[in-house]
Scaffold this motif. Structure first.
Motif, PDB file in Angstrom:
ATOM      1  N   ALA A 286       0.874  -1.122   0.032  1.00 52.36           N
ATOM      2  CA  ALA A 286      -0.192  -0.007   0.071  1.00 52.36           C
ATOM      3  C   ALA A 286       0.852   1.384  -0.101  1.00 52.36           C
ATOM      4  O   ALA A 286       0.419   2.085  -0.619  1.00 52.36           O
ATOM      5  CB  ALA A 286      -0.998  -0.188   1.286  1.00 52.36           C
ATOM      6  N   LEU A 287       1.896   1.354   0.764  1.00 50.52           N
ATOM      7  CA  LEU A 287       2.754   2.413   0.831  1.00 50.52           C
ATOM      8  C   LEU A 287       3.963   2.583  -0.050  1.00 50.52           C
ATOM      9  O   LEU A 287       4.625   3.555  -0.057  1.00 50.52           O
ATOM     10  CB  LEU A 287       3.276   2.424   2.085  1.00 50.52           C
ATOM     11  CG  LEU A 287       2.140   2.608   3.457  1.00 50.52           C
ATOM     12  CD1 LEU A 287       2.961   2.398   4.856  1.00 50.52           C
ATOM     13  CD2 LEU A 287       1.583   3.945   3.328  1.00 50.52           C
ATOM     14  N   GLY A 288       4.235   1.505  -0.766  1.00 47.88           N
ATOM     15  CA  GLY A 288       5.457   1.383  -1.678  1.00 47.88           C
ATOM     16  C   GLY A 288       6.676   1.138  -1.086  1.00 47.88           C
ATOM     17  O   GLY A 288       7.731   1.594  -1.292  1.00 47.88           O
ATOM     18  N   TRP A 289       6.553   0.630   0.311  1.00 48.31           N
ATOM     19  CA  TRP A 289       7.684   0.266   1.072  1.00 48.31           C
ATOM     20  C   TRP A 289       8.096  -1.192   1.059  1.00 48.31           C
ATOM     21  O   TRP A 289       7.787  -1.662  -0.099  1.00 48.31           O
ATOM     22  CB  TRP A 289       7.332   0.463   2.413  1.00 48.31           C
ATOM     23  CG  TRP A 289       7.054   2.146   2.975  1.00 48.31           C
ATOM     24  CD1 TRP A 289       7.095   2.961   2.153  1.00 48.31           C
ATOM     25  CD2 TRP A 289       7.156   2.453   4.328  1.00 48.31           C
ATOM     26  NE1 TRP A 289       6.841   4.175   2.900  1.00 48.31           N
ATOM     27  CE2 TRP A 289       6.795   3.891   4.095  1.00 48.31           C
ATOM     28  CE3 TRP A 289       7.300   2.025   5.400  1.00 48.31           C
ATOM     29  CZ2 TRP A 289       6.928   4.844   5.218  1.00 48.31           C
ATOM     30  CZ3 TRP A 289       7.065   2.825   6.714  1.00 48.31           C
ATOM     31  CH2 TRP A 289       6.906   3.959   6.442  1.00 48.31           C
TER      32      TRP A 289
ATOM     33  N   ALA B 279       6.338  -8.522  12.372  1.00 47.73           N
ATOM     34  CA  ALA B 279       7.043  -8.335  11.166  1.00 47.73           C
ATOM     35  C   ALA B 279       7.083  -6.599  11.038  1.00 47.73           C
ATOM     36  O   ALA B 279       6.135  -6.157  11.284  1.00 47.73           O
ATOM     37  CB  ALA B 279       6.240  -8.894   9.790  1.00 47.73           C
ATOM     38  N   ALA B 280       8.186  -6.400  10.199  1.00 48.30           N
ATOM     39  CA  ALA B 280       8.336  -4.890  10.111  1.00 48.30           C
ATOM     40  C   ALA B 280       8.571  -4.552   8.586  1.00 48.30           C
ATOM     41  O   ALA B 280       8.813  -5.190   7.606  1.00 48.30           O
ATOM     42  CB  ALA B 280       9.311  -4.254  11.010  1.00 48.30           C
ATOM     43  N   ILE B 281       7.918  -3.272   8.523  1.00 51.95           N
ATOM     44  CA  ILE B 281       8.032  -2.518   7.268  1.00 51.95           C
ATOM     45  C   ILE B 281       9.029  -1.267   7.341  1.00 51.95           C
ATOM     46  O   ILE B 281       8.761  -0.649   8.373  1.00 51.95           O
ATOM     47  CB  ILE B 281       6.750  -2.077   6.401  1.00 51.95           C
ATOM     48  CG1 ILE B 281       5.882  -1.359   7.160  1.00 51.95           C
ATOM     49  CG2 ILE B 281       6.114  -3.622   6.054  1.00 51.95           C
ATOM     50  CD1 ILE B 281       4.568  -1.008   6.476  1.00 51.95           C
ATOM     51  N   SER B 282       9.446  -0.788   6.245  1.00 53.15           N
ATOM     52  CA  SER B 282      10.246   0.475   6.237  1.00 53.15           C
ATOM     53  C   SER B 282      10.219   1.063   4.831  1.00 53.15           C
ATOM     54  O   SER B 282      10.079   0.279   3.943  1.00 53.15           O
ATOM     55  CB  SER B 282      11.552   0.360   6.973  1.00 53.15           C
ATOM     56  OG  SER B 282      12.182  -0.728   6.329  1.00 53.15           O
ATOM     57  N   ASP B 283      10.226   2.205   4.825  1.00 52.41           N
ATOM     58  CA  ASP B 283      10.657   2.995   3.463  1.00 52.41           C
ATOM     59  C   ASP B 283      12.166   2.786   3.106  1.00 52.41           C
ATOM     60  O   ASP B 283      13.251   3.576   3.648  1.00 52.41           O
ATOM     61  CB  ASP B 283      10.397   4.401   3.353  1.00 52.41           C
ATOM     62  CG  ASP B 283      10.478   5.282   2.123  1.00 52.41           C
ATOM     63  OD1 ASP B 283      10.874   4.561   1.048  1.00 52.41           O
ATOM     64  OD2 ASP B 283      10.053   6.235   2.162  1.00 52.41           O
ATOM     65  N   PRO B 284      12.630   1.901   1.948  1.00 51.95           N
ATOM     66  CA  PRO B 284      13.935   1.674   1.501  1.00 51.95           C
ATOM     67  C   PRO B 284      14.557   2.914   1.209  1.00 51.95           C
ATOM     68  O   PRO B 284      15.820   3.073   1.154  1.00 51.95           O
ATOM     69  CB  PRO B 284      13.694   0.614   0.363  1.00 51.95           C
ATOM     70  CG  PRO B 284      12.322   1.038  -0.168  1.00 51.95           C
ATOM     71  CD  PRO B 284      11.569   1.244   1.133  1.00 51.95           C
ATOM     72  N   GLU B 285      13.772   3.960   0.616  1.00 54.85           N
ATOM     73  CA  GLU B 285      14.574   5.258   0.231  1.00 54.85           C
ATOM     74  C   GLU B 285      14.743   6.309   1.343  1.00 54.85           C
ATOM     75  O   GLU B 285      15.306   7.096   1.063  1.00 54.85           O
ATOM     76  CB  GLU B 285      13.635   5.873  -1.069  1.00 54.85           C
ATOM     77  CG  GLU B 285      13.473   5.084  -2.265  1.00 54.85           C
ATOM     78  CD  GLU B 285      12.634   5.561  -3.354  1.00 54.85           C
ATOM     79  OE1 GLU B 285      12.495   6.870  -3.436  1.00 54.85           O
ATOM     80  OE2 GLU B 285      12.161   4.648  -4.219  1.00 54.85           O
TER      81      GLU B 285
END
Length: 141
Positions: free
Chosen positions: A24-27, A64-70
């Motif tokens: 959804a976030l592009g993360w 589980a975790a998500i993050s913005d790679p940029e």
């Protein structure tokens, strides 16, 4: 000096939620280190039932975790396993700022399992309030 923080979201299925929100976030979903997990189990520092297989990979069951790679300095989002389901409205929610892509993103998220609750506006501002697959409210503006 300010503090770093992460946002933690209670979840019945952390890995499924992390995958959904990353899309959804592009993360990105932060990768699991299977060798590290197996090493902890072999050393007696973790138990096999602390883990599960998600999409063919050994992961920690609890989250589980998500993050913005940029932009790694942005807060990460951790989805953590809880035994109870969601029962009341969120006291905190995500606002996704999609700008001119709002309607296209809403359509994409609905196709991926989100639900539209209502469309709102105030002055020149418009948003769509939605729920994710586990019922957590969020807005797309």
């Amino acid at each position: 000096m300010g503090y770093e923080f992460q946002v933690t979201v209670d979840s019945n299925s952390p890995h499924t939620q992390a995958k959904w929100w990353a899309e959804a976030l592009g993360w990105r979903v932060e990768p699991s280190n299977e060798n590290f997990i197996r090493g902890l189990i072999a050393a007696g520092q973790a138990r096999e039932n602390d883990t599960e297989i998600f999409e063919g990979k050994l992961v920690w069951k609890i989250g589980a975790a998500i993050s913005d790679p940029e932009t790694p300095a942005r807060p990460r989002v951790l989805f953590q396993l809880v035994p109870e389901g969601k029962t009341v409205k969120n006291r905190l929610h995500f606002d996704i700022r999609a700008g001119d892509d709002r309607d296209a993103l809403v359509d994409k998220l609905v196709a991926a399992g989100a639900t539209v609750l209502f469309r709102g506006s105030q002055g020149p501002y418009e948003w769509v309030t939605m729920t994710d697959p586990e019922g957590n409210e969020f807005c797309v503006a």
